[in-house]
Design a protein around this motif. Structure first.
Motif, PDB file in Angstrom:
ATOM      1  N   ALA A  59      -4.203  -2.944  -3.074  1.00  0.00           N
ATOM      2  CA  ALA A  59      -4.888  -2.138  -4.099  1.00  0.00           C
ATOM      3  C   ALA A  59      -6.374  -2.047  -3.822  1.00  0.00           C
ATOM      4  O   ALA A  59      -6.993  -0.978  -3.984  1.00  0.00           O
ATOM      5  N   GLN A  60      -6.983  -3.132  -3.393  1.00  0.00           N
ATOM      6  CA  GLN A  60      -8.417  -3.127  -3.108  1.00  0.00           C
ATOM      7  C   GLN A  60      -8.755  -2.272  -1.902  1.00  0.00           C
ATOM      8  O   GLN A  60      -9.833  -1.662  -1.836  1.00  0.00           O
ATOM      9  N   ALA A  61      -7.822  -2.203  -0.947  1.00  0.00           N
ATOM     10  CA  ALA A  61      -8.086  -1.428   0.265  1.00  0.00           C
ATOM     11  C   ALA A  61      -7.994   0.078   0.041  1.00  0.00           C
ATOM     12  O   ALA A  61      -8.567   0.870   0.802  1.00  0.00           O
ATOM     13  N   GLY A  62      -7.271   0.487  -1.002  1.00  0.00           N
ATOM     14  CA  GLY A  62      -7.118   1.910  -1.286  1.00  0.00           C
ATOM     15  C   GLY A  62      -7.915   2.325  -2.498  1.00  0.00           C
ATOM     16  O   GLY A  62      -8.676   1.548  -3.074  1.00  0.00           O
ATOM     17  N   ASP A  63      -7.741   3.578  -2.910  1.00  0.00           N
ATOM     18  CA  ASP A  63      -8.461   4.082  -4.089  1.00  0.00           C
ATOM     19  C   ASP A  63      -7.511   4.554  -5.179  1.00  0.00           C
ATOM     20  O   ASP A  63      -7.926   5.198  -6.134  1.00  0.00           O
ATOM     21  N   ALA A 112       0.836  -1.210   0.000  1.00  0.00           N
ATOM     22  CA  ALA A 112       0.000   0.000   0.000  1.00  0.00           C
ATOM     23  C   ALA A 112       0.864   1.250   0.000  1.00  0.00           C
ATOM     24  O   ALA A 112       0.577   2.226  -0.715  1.00  0.00           O
ATOM     25  N   THR A 113       1.934   1.224   0.779  1.00  0.00           N
ATOM     26  CA  THR A 113       2.849   2.372   0.816  1.00  0.00           C
ATOM     27  C   THR A 113       3.488   2.604  -0.544  1.00  0.00           C
ATOM     28  O   THR A 113       3.644   3.747  -0.997  1.00  0.00           O
ATOM     29  N   ALA A 114       3.865   1.509  -1.208  1.00  0.00           N
ATOM     30  CA  ALA A 114       4.478   1.634  -2.535  1.00  0.00           C
ATOM     31  C   ALA A 114       3.495   2.218  -3.546  1.00  0.00           C
ATOM     32  O   ALA A 114       3.873   3.069  -4.368  1.00  0.00           O
ATOM     33  N   VAL A 147      -7.563  -3.383  -9.425  1.00  0.00           N
ATOM     34  CA  VAL A 147      -7.072  -4.750  -9.519  1.00  0.00           C
ATOM     35  C   VAL A 147      -7.583  -5.389 -10.800  1.00  0.00           C
ATOM     36  O   VAL A 147      -8.780  -5.333 -11.110  1.00  0.00           O
ATOM     37  N   VAL A 148      -6.666  -5.975 -11.563  1.00  0.00           N
ATOM     38  CA  VAL A 148      -7.021  -6.717 -12.769  1.00  0.00           C
ATOM     39  C   VAL A 148      -6.923  -8.194 -12.422  1.00  0.00           C
ATOM     40  O   VAL A 148      -5.836  -8.730 -12.229  1.00  0.00           O
ATOM     41  N   ASP A 149      -8.083  -8.834 -12.312  1.00  0.00           N
ATOM     42  CA  ASP A 149      -8.148 -10.214 -11.849  1.00  0.00           C
ATOM     43  C   ASP A 149      -8.641 -11.113 -12.979  1.00  0.00           C
ATOM     44  O   ASP A 149      -9.802 -11.043 -13.380  1.00  0.00           O
ATOM     45  N   LEU A 150      -7.751 -11.966 -13.499  1.00  0.00           N
ATOM     46  CA  LEU A 150      -8.097 -12.884 -14.585  1.00  0.00           C
ATOM     47  C   LEU A 150      -8.264 -14.319 -14.081  1.00  0.00           C
ATOM     48  O   LEU A 150      -8.259 -15.253 -14.876  1.00  0.00           O
ATOM     49  N   THR A 151      -8.453 -14.474 -12.781  1.00  0.00           N
ATOM     50  CA  THR A 151      -8.512 -15.817 -12.206  1.00  0.00           C
ATOM     51  C   THR A 151      -9.533 -16.700 -12.898  1.00  0.00           C
ATOM     52  O   THR A 151      -9.302 -17.904 -13.121  1.00  0.00           O
ATOM     53  N   ASP A 152     -10.691 -16.122 -13.263  1.00  0.00           N
ATOM     54  CA  ASP A 152     -11.751 -16.944 -13.860  1.00  0.00           C
ATOM     55  C   ASP A 152     -11.399 -17.452 -15.256  1.00  0.00           C
ATOM     56  O   ASP A 152     -12.110 -18.310 -15.794  1.00  0.00           O
ATOM     57  N   TYR A 161      -2.654  -0.048 -12.354  1.00  0.00           N
ATOM     58  CA  TYR A 161      -3.314  -1.348 -12.478  1.00  0.00           C
ATOM     59  C   TYR A 161      -2.446  -2.418 -11.811  1.00  0.00           C
ATOM     60  O   TYR A 161      -1.257  -2.540 -12.112  1.00  0.00           O
ATOM     61  N   VAL A 162      -3.065  -3.164 -10.915  1.00  0.00           N
ATOM     62  CA  VAL A 162      -2.383  -4.253 -10.224  1.00  0.00           C
ATOM     63  C   VAL A 162      -2.884  -5.573 -10.784  1.00  0.00           C
ATOM     64  O   VAL A 162      -4.084  -5.867 -10.725  1.00  0.00           O
ATOM     65  N   MET A 163      -1.979  -6.345 -11.356  1.00  0.00           N
ATOM     66  CA  MET A 163      -2.326  -7.661 -11.880  1.00  0.00           C
ATOM     67  C   MET A 163      -2.338  -8.666 -10.730  1.00  0.00           C
ATOM     68  O   MET A 163      -1.305  -8.905 -10.101  1.00  0.00           O
ATOM     69  N   ARG A 164      -3.510  -9.192 -10.441  1.00  0.00           N
ATOM     70  CA  ARG A 164      -3.558 -10.230  -9.412  1.00  0.00           C
ATOM     71  C   ARG A 164      -2.750 -11.429  -9.888  1.00  0.00           C
ATOM     72  O   ARG A 164      -2.827 -11.811 -11.045  1.00  0.00           O
ATOM     73  N   ASP A 165      -1.958 -12.000  -8.984  1.00  0.00           N
ATOM     74  CA  ASP A 165      -1.083 -13.091  -9.395  1.00  0.00           C
ATOM     75  C   ASP A 165      -1.903 -14.281  -9.886  1.00  0.00           C
ATOM     76  O   ASP A 165      -3.010 -14.550  -9.395  1.00  0.00           O
ATOM     77  N   SER A 166      -1.350 -14.972 -10.860  1.00  0.00           N
ATOM     78  CA  SER A 166      -2.036 -16.132 -11.432  1.00  0.00           C
ATOM     79  C   SER A 166      -2.101 -17.265 -10.417  1.00  0.00           C
ATOM     80  O   SER A 166      -1.279 -17.340  -9.495  1.00  0.00           O
ATOM     81  N   PRO A 167      -3.065 -18.155 -10.547  1.00  0.00           N
ATOM     82  CA  PRO A 167      -3.158 -19.295  -9.627  1.00  0.00           C
ATOM     83  C   PRO A 167      -1.875 -20.125  -9.644  1.00  0.00           C
ATOM     84  O   PRO A 167      -1.212 -20.253 -10.676  1.00  0.00           O
ATOM     85  N   ARG A 168      -1.535 -20.681  -8.522  1.00  0.00           N
ATOM     86  CA  ARG A 168      -0.323 -21.500  -8.418  1.00  0.00           C
ATOM     87  C   ARG A 168      -0.623 -22.909  -8.909  1.00  0.00           C
ATOM     88  O   ARG A 168      -1.466 -23.609  -8.343  1.00  0.00           O
TER      89      ARG A 168
END
Length: 735
Positions: free
Chosen positions: A675-679, A612-614, A683-688, A626-633
């Motif tokens: 990213a979700q906690a701030g404004d 968040a600080t960064a 978040v770019v989430d491609l998990t689905d 834009y923050v890319m949510r990490d891909s599933p492991r």
């Protein structure tokens, strides 16, 4: 590993031939190899069993230096050629036979996706530089993420051979110095002084290197030479005049130290720095005691037939055990269970006996070599190496040819899919769809005549298309997966250079500039950003480094990585502040990244706060983040699993067979949470795209998703461009 020298044939060294085999040395060898084998089979039972290698090193230093000193005293010099030839006849035949058998096993059972790294390490092992290969990769040998090589254990043999190559030269140099001193230095004292100096220097280097870069320090010869040196110093220290009870106490104390290290040490133990003193000095105490005929020592234990046999076979056991541990799961198609491991032990024992009986012993004493000039042995060694390296190189070249063809096909299909999915390609003219100029841009000899649908497009939530590739085709081939992962401009872990690359249209022609920052899990999105930048007339810069997420806080890694990451991220911040044309930042990080949180602090909260600080610290001229949510492991062997399953299933079926539960694969992501906690960031989430409600798969729409244990293939990333363009509206809004 560490074995006694061949029986000499020349009269000048007959003293060596009459030296009886010490039972305590055989016992130490037996203990050392048992520790290593148990550790490799049941690491949770014996977490520090890797110290068996250190026991072998000390024995080597003692035996070889003792022989060299005796020869120097008897003849006034050392016959280097004869020495190296004896070592070659003793160690290389069995080593090369096992390497040859390993290649045959790889060809028969191992997926082609692993042929290139495995054969590369076979070649390095045949040339006895495997320790430097592993060090250059900075692999954590005790907990590597990559599929372990079946010859990974040859690193210790390489270190030992390098010792055998250099150590006699040190002895010869000491003898020359003694002669130059015109009697002021006795040869024995000169050799002892040289050995002591090298040992101390190596120990200091080992402690410093282990603190700065333990992954490298574990393998390299300079940090291990002192262990040989401690054994070498014993050649100048006799226990003959010590009371029997002192020698007995020393032997039992040394034995206890070795066992204690094997039980108490584990993967996090800094090694081989000062902690290696425990098994090294323990071994030295046993050797110093020389207790075969001393009352109260472990002599009765050493005389046990099973112990003596294990010590005699220790070299062959060491050679075979790790090969079997790695290869057997591929041969049986599953992980080993207890009964498999017990059967493996029986097979290793049989193979070791046969190798000792028909390779080690006969070649060592073969008159055609032992009684001939040393050059004949060296010629035979070269022939043996060629017989191993040649087939290994052929296997590697074969795979490289398949990889090149697969990458070309993947690029062709991805380009065709991009043209088919690009609205600009059909913007105004009705005949654009059949425009030969557009088709001619494809990097293949023959244009794709029908629309291509693959990868993420087949599961696009806003309009999926039907896959157009044959149901049994996967692009890229599993063997090409690693090569399909971009690394051209990824900063190297531990480097002090500042790595900045540019992409897209030239800066002076661009409407906007985007920056990609973070670690390697940010970098693997570069192909998609390149496509978006070129499609929308943007310029781009990438500042990413392996193992360095964009935060100010330190990771819980070795000091060299901590300091170089801190410096790199400071440069990234300075570059972003200076580059006012950068209006969009895309960032990502490995979800399971752990930071050096203060004692008592919540590790998860600390990581979220760090990210968040960064994010909040980005310059004001950066308007979109834009923050890319990490891909599933995925499962660790996902690439090899897909190759194996493709033999009997469709691409989709192989993906399902190699899938993982969603609740396990989708890990908490501290950067996404920040990213979700701030404004400030979205978040770019491609998990689905990878996962349904229950399972995450490594194959989607005929495309292999992962290049390894978590990085994405270029082909997969390129297939996500349409979705990314919708989820990152800054690109299209400012075009």
């Amino acid at each position: 590993m560490t074995l006694s020298p061949a029986r000499p044939r020349h009269s000048a060294a007959r003293t060596r031939a009459r030296v009886p085999m010490r039972l305590d040395i055989q016992g130490l060898r037996a203990l050392a190899v048992v520790l290593v084998v148990v550790y490799h089979l049941w690491p949770w039972r014996l977490s520090g069993g890797y110290v068996g290698v250190d026991v072998f090193f000390v024995i080597s230093g003692f035996l070889i230096t003792s022989h060299l000193v005796r020869e120097a005293q008897a003849t006034g010099g050392v016959r280097l050629g004869a020495f190296w030839a004896r070592r070659a006849r003793r160690l290389l035949p069995a080593s090369l036979v096992v390497l040859g058998a390993t290649l045959a096993a790889v060809w028969a059972w191992v997926p082609r996706a692993l042929w290139e790294p495995f054969t590369r390490e076979v070649i390095a092992s045949a040339a006895y530089v495997e320790n430097w290969v592993l060090a250059s990769k900075a692999v954590d040998y005790l907990a590597a993420d990559d599929a372990p090589s079946p010859v990974q254990h040859y690193w210790s043999l390489a270190a030992e051979e390098q010792f055998y190559l250099v150590w006699p030269l040190i002895v010869v140099a000491a003898l020359v110095a003694a002669r130059a001193g015109r009697g002021r230095f006795a040869p024995r004292r000169a050799i002892a002084a040289a050995v002591l100096a090298v040992t101390v220097a190596s120990f200091v280097a080992s402690v410093a290197w282990t603190a700065a870069s333990p992954a490298q320090a574990y393998f390299i010869t300079p940090t291990r030479a002192w262990e040989f040196g401690v054994g070498a110093l014993l050649a100048f220290a006799s226990a003959a005049r010590a009371p029997g009870w002192v020698r007995a106490a020393a032997a039992w104390t040394g034995l206890a130290a070795i066992v204690a290290a094997a039980v108490a040490f584990d993967a996090p133990t800094p090694f081989p720095g000062s902690w290696a003193l425990v098994p090294v000095l323990g071994t030295a105490l046993v050797l110093w005691a020389d207790g075969d005929a001393v009352r109260g020592t472990p002599g009765r234990l050493w005389r046990n037939r099973a112990v003596r046999a294990t010590g005699e076979l220790s070299y062959s056991i060491y050679l075979w055990h790790w090969v079997a541990i790695v290869i057997v799961p591929y041969a049986i198609g599953r992980e080993m269970v207890a009964i498999d491991k017990l059967a493996l032990l029986g097979g290793v024992a049989a193979a070791s006996y046969l190798t000792w009986r028909w390779v080690e012993s006969p070649v060592r004493r073969m008159p055609a070599l032992a009684e001939a000039p040393a050059r004949r042995t060296f010629a035979a060694v070269v022939v043996g190496m060629v017989l191993v390296i040649g087939p290994a190189a052929w296997m590697a070249v074969t795979v490289e040819r398949d990889v090149a063809a697969s990458l070309a096909e993947s690029e062709r299909l991805a380009a065709a899919a991009a043209i088919a999915g690009d609205p600009a390609a059909v913007r105004d003219d009705e005949d654009v769809a059949g425009d030969d100029a557009a088709v001619d841009e494809l990097p293949a000899d023959e244009p794709v005549e029908e629309p291509v649908c693959l990868g993420a497009a087949t599961v696009d939530p806003e309009g999926a298309c039907a896959p157009t590739l044959p149901e049994d085709q996967v692009v890229p081939l599993p063997a090409a997966a690693k090569a399909d992962s971009p690394e051209d401009c990824l900063g190297k872990k531990g480097s002090r250079d500042f790595d900045l690359c540019e992409f897209g249209v030239p800066r002076e022609e661009a409407t906007e500039t985007v920056a990609l920052i973070g670690d390697s899990h940010a970098y693997h999105w570069l192909p998609a950003l390149e496509a978006l930048a070129e499609r929308n007339g943007w310029h781009g810069i990438v500042m990413a480094r392996a193992s360095c997420p964009f935060v100010a806080e330190d990771r819980n890694l070795e000091e060299r990585i901590i300091s170089t990451c801190a410096t790199f991220n400071e440069r990234v911040s300075a570059e972003l502040a200076e580059r006012e044309d950068v209006t969009v930042v895309v960032m990502a990080a490995l979800a399971k990244t752990r930071f050096a949180a203060p004692e008592g602090a919540d590790a998860w909260g600390f990581a979220v706060d760090a990210h968040a600080t960064a994010i909040e610290g980005l310059p004001d001229h950066v308007t979109d983040v834009y923050v890319m949510r990490d891909s599933p492991r995925p499962r660790e062997d996902n690439v090899e699993c897909v190759e194996r399953e493709l033999g009997s299933r469709s691409a989709d079926g192989a993906g399902r067979a190699c899938g993982t539960p969603r609740d396990v694969s989708v890990e908490d992501d501290a950067l996404a949470a920040a990213a979700q906690a701030g404004d400030r960031a979205a978040v770019v989430d491609l998990t689905d795209l990878y996962c349904d409600a229950d399972t995450c798969v490594p194959v989607v729409g005929n495309v292999l998703v992962y290049a390894d244990q978590g990085h994405l293939t270029r082909t997969w990333v390129n297939s996500t461009v349409p979705q990314l363009e919708r989820l990152m509206p800054a690109f299209s809004a400012r075009t």
